[in-house]
Design a protein around this motif. Structure first.
Motif, PDB file in Angstrom:
ATOM      1  N   LEU A 130       0.860  -1.194   0.000  1.00  0.00           N
ATOM      2  CA  LEU A 130       0.000   0.000   0.000  1.00  0.00           C
ATOM      3  C   LEU A 130       0.892   1.239   0.000  1.00  0.00           C
ATOM      4  N   ASP A 131       0.529   2.239  -0.811  1.00  0.00           N
ATOM      5  CA  ASP A 131       1.339   3.450  -0.812  1.00  0.00           C
ATOM      6  C   ASP A 131       0.474   4.660  -1.130  1.00  0.00           C
ATOM      7  N   LEU A 132       0.745   5.741  -0.437  1.00  0.00           N
ATOM      8  CA  LEU A 132       0.041   6.993  -0.719  1.00  0.00           C
ATOM      9  C   LEU A 132       0.883   8.152  -0.204  1.00  0.00           C
ATOM     10  N   ALA A 133       0.506   9.353  -0.630  1.00  0.00           N
ATOM     11  CA  ALA A 133       1.373  10.512  -0.367  1.00  0.00           C
ATOM     12  C   ALA A 133       1.453  10.866   1.117  1.00  0.00           C
ATOM     13  N   GLY A 150      -4.881   4.320  -2.636  1.00  0.00           N
ATOM     14  CA  GLY A 150      -3.557   4.810  -3.032  1.00  0.00           C
ATOM     15  C   GLY A 150      -3.174   4.359  -4.416  1.00  0.00           C
ATOM     16  N   THR A 151      -1.854   4.299  -4.646  1.00  0.00           N
ATOM     17  CA  THR A 151      -1.378   4.177  -6.023  1.00  0.00           C
ATOM     18  C   THR A 151      -1.161   2.735  -6.496  1.00  0.00           C
ATOM     19  N   ALA A 152      -1.261   1.746  -5.610  1.00  0.00           N
ATOM     20  CA  ALA A 152      -0.973   0.376  -6.062  1.00  0.00           C
ATOM     21  C   ALA A 152      -2.196  -0.543  -5.955  1.00  0.00           C
ATOM     22  N   VAL A 153      -3.381   0.051  -5.926  1.00  0.00           N
ATOM     23  CA  VAL A 153      -4.611  -0.746  -5.784  1.00  0.00           C
ATOM     24  C   VAL A 153      -4.831  -1.654  -6.991  1.00  0.00           C
ATOM     25  N   LEU A 154      -4.433  -1.145  -8.160  1.00  0.00           N
ATOM     26  CA  LEU A 154      -4.598  -1.903  -9.404  1.00  0.00           C
ATOM     27  C   LEU A 154      -4.059  -3.324  -9.250  1.00  0.00           C
ATOM     28  N   ARG A 155      -2.914  -3.439  -8.579  1.00  0.00           N
ATOM     29  CA  ARG A 155      -2.260  -4.743  -8.463  1.00  0.00           C
ATOM     30  C   ARG A 155      -2.560  -5.463  -7.149  1.00  0.00           C
ATOM     31  N   TYR A 156      -2.686  -4.709  -6.047  1.00  0.00           N
ATOM     32  CA  TYR A 156      -2.761  -5.361  -4.733  1.00  0.00           C
ATOM     33  C   TYR A 156      -4.103  -5.162  -4.028  1.00  0.00           C
ATOM     34  N   GLY A 157      -4.964  -4.325  -4.580  1.00  0.00           N
ATOM     35  CA  GLY A 157      -6.239  -4.074  -3.915  1.00  0.00           C
ATOM     36  C   GLY A 157      -6.103  -3.029  -2.821  1.00  0.00           C
ATOM     37  N   THR A 158      -7.234  -2.720  -2.167  1.00  0.00           N
ATOM     38  CA  THR A 158      -7.243  -1.725  -1.091  1.00  0.00           C
ATOM     39  C   THR A 158      -6.862  -2.424   0.222  1.00  0.00           C
ATOM     40  N   MET A 159      -6.911  -1.670   1.313  1.00  0.00           N
ATOM     41  CA  MET A 159      -6.592  -2.253   2.621  1.00  0.00           C
ATOM     42  C   MET A 159      -7.410  -3.517   2.882  1.00  0.00           C
ATOM     43  N   ARG A 160      -8.641  -3.515   2.399  1.00  0.00           N
ATOM     44  CA  ARG A 160      -9.506  -4.681   2.606  1.00  0.00           C
ATOM     45  C   ARG A 160      -8.832  -5.990   2.197  1.00  0.00           C
ATOM     46  N   GLY A 161      -8.039  -5.921   1.137  1.00  0.00           N
ATOM     47  CA  GLY A 161      -7.380  -7.129   0.636  1.00  0.00           C
ATOM     48  C   GLY A 161      -6.026  -7.383   1.269  1.00  0.00           C
ATOM     49  N   ALA A 249       0.877   0.596 -11.508  1.00  0.00           N
ATOM     50  CA  ALA A 249       0.077   1.815 -11.339  1.00  0.00           C
ATOM     51  C   ALA A 249      -0.252   2.384 -12.714  1.00  0.00           C
ATOM     52  N   PHE A 250      -1.416   3.017 -12.789  1.00  0.00           N
ATOM     53  CA  PHE A 250      -1.840   3.623 -14.054  1.00  0.00           C
ATOM     54  C   PHE A 250      -2.647   4.868 -13.682  1.00  0.00           C
ATOM     55  N   ALA A 375      -8.964  17.192 -13.254  1.00  0.00           N
ATOM     56  CA  ALA A 375      -9.291  15.778 -13.015  1.00  0.00           C
ATOM     57  C   ALA A 375      -8.010  14.958 -13.069  1.00  0.00           C
ATOM     58  N   PHE A 376      -7.800  14.144 -12.081  1.00  0.00           N
ATOM     59  CA  PHE A 376      -6.623  13.271 -12.062  1.00  0.00           C
ATOM     60  C   PHE A 376      -6.940  12.068 -11.180  1.00  0.00           C
ATOM     61  N   GLY A 377      -6.050  11.097 -11.201  1.00  0.00           N
ATOM     62  CA  GLY A 377      -6.263  10.011 -10.235  1.00  0.00           C
ATOM     63  C   GLY A 377      -5.930   8.641 -10.744  1.00  0.00           C
ATOM     64  N   HIS A 378      -6.449   7.668  -9.975  1.00  0.00           N
ATOM     65  CA  HIS A 378      -6.091   6.270 -10.169  1.00  0.00           C
ATOM     66  C   HIS A 378      -7.040   5.664 -11.202  1.00  0.00           C
ATOM     67  N   VAL A 379      -6.838   6.039 -12.472  1.00  0.00           N
ATOM     68  CA  VAL A 379      -7.811   5.615 -13.485  1.00  0.00           C
ATOM     69  C   VAL A 379      -7.806   4.090 -13.638  1.00  0.00           C
ATOM     70  N   GLY A 380      -6.682   3.467 -13.274  1.00  0.00           N
ATOM     71  CA  GLY A 380      -6.629   1.999 -13.306  1.00  0.00           C
ATOM     72  C   GLY A 380      -7.643   1.367 -12.377  1.00  0.00           C
ATOM     73  N   ASP A 381      -8.084   2.108 -11.357  1.00  0.00           N
ATOM     74  CA  ASP A 381      -9.119   1.600 -10.441  1.00  0.00           C
ATOM     75  C   ASP A 381     -10.471   2.274 -10.685  1.00  0.00           C
ATOM     76  N   GLY A 382     -10.573   3.076 -11.725  1.00  0.00           N
ATOM     77  CA  GLY A 382     -11.820   3.819 -11.958  1.00  0.00           C
ATOM     78  C   GLY A 382     -12.009   4.940 -10.945  1.00  0.00           C
ATOM     79  N   ASN A 383     -10.942   5.340 -10.254  1.00  0.00           N
ATOM     80  CA  ASN A 383     -11.035   6.354  -9.179  1.00  0.00           C
ATOM     81  C   ASN A 383     -10.489   7.692  -9.684  1.00  0.00           C
ATOM     82  N   ILE A 384     -11.401   8.660  -9.801  1.00  0.00           N
ATOM     83  CA  ILE A 384     -10.992   9.979 -10.281  1.00  0.00           C
ATOM     84  C   ILE A 384     -11.129  10.994  -9.151  1.00  0.00           C
ATOM     85  N   HIS A 385     -10.085  11.791  -8.954  1.00  0.00           N
ATOM     86  CA  HIS A 385     -10.188  12.956  -8.072  1.00  0.00           C
ATOM     87  C   HIS A 385     -10.626  14.108  -8.983  1.00  0.00           C
ATOM     88  N   TYR A 386     -11.914  14.411  -8.895  1.00  0.00           N
ATOM     89  CA  TYR A 386     -12.502  15.373  -9.832  1.00  0.00           C
ATOM     90  C   TYR A 386     -12.602  16.714  -9.119  1.00  0.00           C
TER      91      TYR A 386
END
Ligand code: FAD
Length: 473
Positions: A130-133, A150-161, A249-250, A375-386
């Motif tokens: 897990l990683d975030l700023a 954060g930035t590695a959800v695409l590969r490892y999932g959120t804290m839940r996982g 990350a994407f 608009a920016f964000g973790h588009v690999g997870d469908g998560n946009i900071h709009y």
């Protein structure tokens, strides 16, 4: 029991150094880092052991005193800022209890920061991904309670996982030891999953068993220009098809965000001379030393071939990779000085991200002429900071006033596209009421039943999430 007697009992239970009523000592914990929320508390509890946490909660439950847990105070929705409740800080729960490479597990207490957990894992040749700023301040308890992404959800999932087990103090003061290390445990309801993302409403997390992964031996980072969010999503699909699970990350960045980050970051340079309307930052990483660079080159070659990008740069060194990441991670910081910002942390099915960005832009532009979309964000997870900035030279107060109306427009659109109004920050005091609009009565009733079963007196973080009784502070 009167509140005064309850607080005397708390002082006795916590001992010297375990509590404070000193306004100066407490003050930094009552302000959110952007100064968006300010709070108040009659008492700061600083338990040093799970036993002391249990004692605090037991006394508060008996006295009917509400409690707000706080970790690193980096939450972005105000859930950690008390409004009259007892403030329970985990800053003294700092032990790393165990690291086991056979089980690939790290067991650490709630007040350990993400950076400390990552460093402890690296020392034994493992990685906590897990990683975030906010890693230097955010704590495991807060990250778990907000189900951080954060930035590695695409590969490892959120804290839940990433959580294998938890230890927590339930709202009646009993300690639940669920520090299991099992990858499979199919024995009915999963109490730890209820506590993950509960934002401090179902108890206080005191320790966690976290999944570890192999250290990555190679990583490669690129920035590519794309014509639109729709093309970014096509490029994401191509990257996953070409490089599989090594896509770490994407991330998407719009031209406005890139320009602001470059202008406000000392020494920063525009990564691409062509100045495209949208950028994607792609990171590929692998436990194999020879794999990441080749895989990323293949992705970019295929993207050029299919016309998805015509300008891209691959970082030639670790410092160049960090410079590209700094442009992405500096997006929020770069908005400073631009006046009030309407912020929306939303998620959508990846297939609807481009529709959302296009439709939200036209609707807000028509209703609030001149606003600037960042608009920016973790588009690999469908998560946009709009995020939406006011018109250049516009009246900041007017922009701030319209925040609620704009949020409603954005959230209604997100909901109509099958998305969520909180992708990774939680609901806190910021979005709790708003979320009621989008959850069905059936779901809200079920969630309230769970909460009232575990916390019948409603003492845990009562202003946050779906409450069962009027908040008592
Ligand atoms: C610069 C910056 C970048 C960020 N980037 C991201 C990002 O990319 N992805 C992301 O998901 N988040 C991000 N965040 C948000 C933030 O870091 C997370 O919400 C983090 O998980 C909160 O951890 P904390 O220890 O600071 O918790 P706090 O802010 O102290 O608390 C957050 C919530 O958890 C509860 N809580 C805290 N500790 C406990 C506990 N032990 N038991 C029960 N409840 C508890 C609180 O009551 C509160 O409701 C960012 C924040 C900043 C400032």
């Amino acid at each position: 029991m009167t509140d005064a007697i309850a607080m005397e009992r708390l002082e006795a239970a916590l001992g010297q150094g375990g509590w404070s009523r000193d306004a100066e000592r407490i003050a930094p914990k009552l302000v959110e880092w952007r100064d968006r929320w300010r709070g108040a508390t009659p008492f700061l509890a600083l338990p040093a052991t799970p036993g002391q946490v249990a004692e605090v909660i037991r006394i508060c439950a008996e006295a009917g005193l509400a409690v707000t847990p706080q970790g690193g105070n980096t939450g972005l929705v105000g859930g950690q800022i008390p409004q009259g409740e007892i403030l329970l800080s985990t800053e003294r729960l700092r032990a790393i209890r165990d690291i086991d490479i056979a089980d690939d597990v790290l067991v650490a207490e709630a007040g350990v920061t993400l950076t400390q957990a990552q460093e402890a894992a690296l020392k034994v040749g493992r990685r906590f991904p897990l990683d975030l700023a906010s890693a230097g301040s955010a704590t495991l308890g807060g990250l778990i309670s907000t189900n951080a992404g954060g930035t590695a959800v695409l590969r490892y999932g959120t804290m839940r996982g990433l959580v294998l087990g938890l230890e927590a103090v339930l709202p009646d003061g009993r300690i639940w030891n669920g520090l299991r290390r099992l990858r499979k445990d199919n024995t009915g309801y999963d109490l730890k999953q209820l506590l993950i993302g509960a934002e401090g409403t179902l108890g206080v997390i005191t320790a966690a068993a976290l999944k570890l992964y192999p250290v990555l031996a190679s990583r490669a980072v690129a920035m590519a220009g794309v014509a639109s969010p729709a093309v970014a999503v096509d490029l994401l699909r191509l990257a996953k098809e070409t490089a599989g699970e090594t896509v770490e990350a994407f991330e998407l960045i719009c031209a406005l965000g890139m320009e602001m980050a470059v202008a406000k970051r000392p020494g920063a340079r525009a990564p691409l001379d062509s100045r495209p309307p949208w950028y994607v930052l792609i990171e590929v990483a692998s436990p194999r030393a020879d794999q990441a660079g080749t895989a990323l080159e293949e992705v970019l070659a295929a993207a050029l071939d299919r016309g998805l990008t015509d300008d891209a740069v691959i970082a030639a060194s670790e410092s160049q990779a960090q410079a590209l990441w700094a442009l992405r991670e500096g997006q929020s910081e770069a908005q400073k000085g631009e006046g009030p910002v309407w912020k929306h942390d939303v998620s959508l099915p990846i297939s609807r991200v481009a529709d959302f960005i296009a439709e939200a832009g036209s609707a807000l532009g028509a209703r609030f002429p001149g606003v600037r979309i960042d608009a920016f964000g973790h588009v690999g997870d469908g998560n946009i900071h709009y995020d939406v900035l006011g018109p250049p030279g516009g009246d900041p107060a007017r922009h701030a006033e319209a925040r609620g109306e704009a949020a409603r427009m954005v959230h209604d659109l997100v909901n109509s596209l099958g998305g969520s109004i909180s992708a990774e920050h939680g609901l806190g005091i910021m979005k709790t009421e708003e979320a009621r609009r989008y959850k069905s009565p059936v779901e809200i009733a079920a969630l309230e039943a769970v909460r009232s079963a575990l916390d019948p007196k409603g003492i845990m973080n009562p202003r946050v999430l779906f409450s069962v009784s009027p908040p008592r502070a």
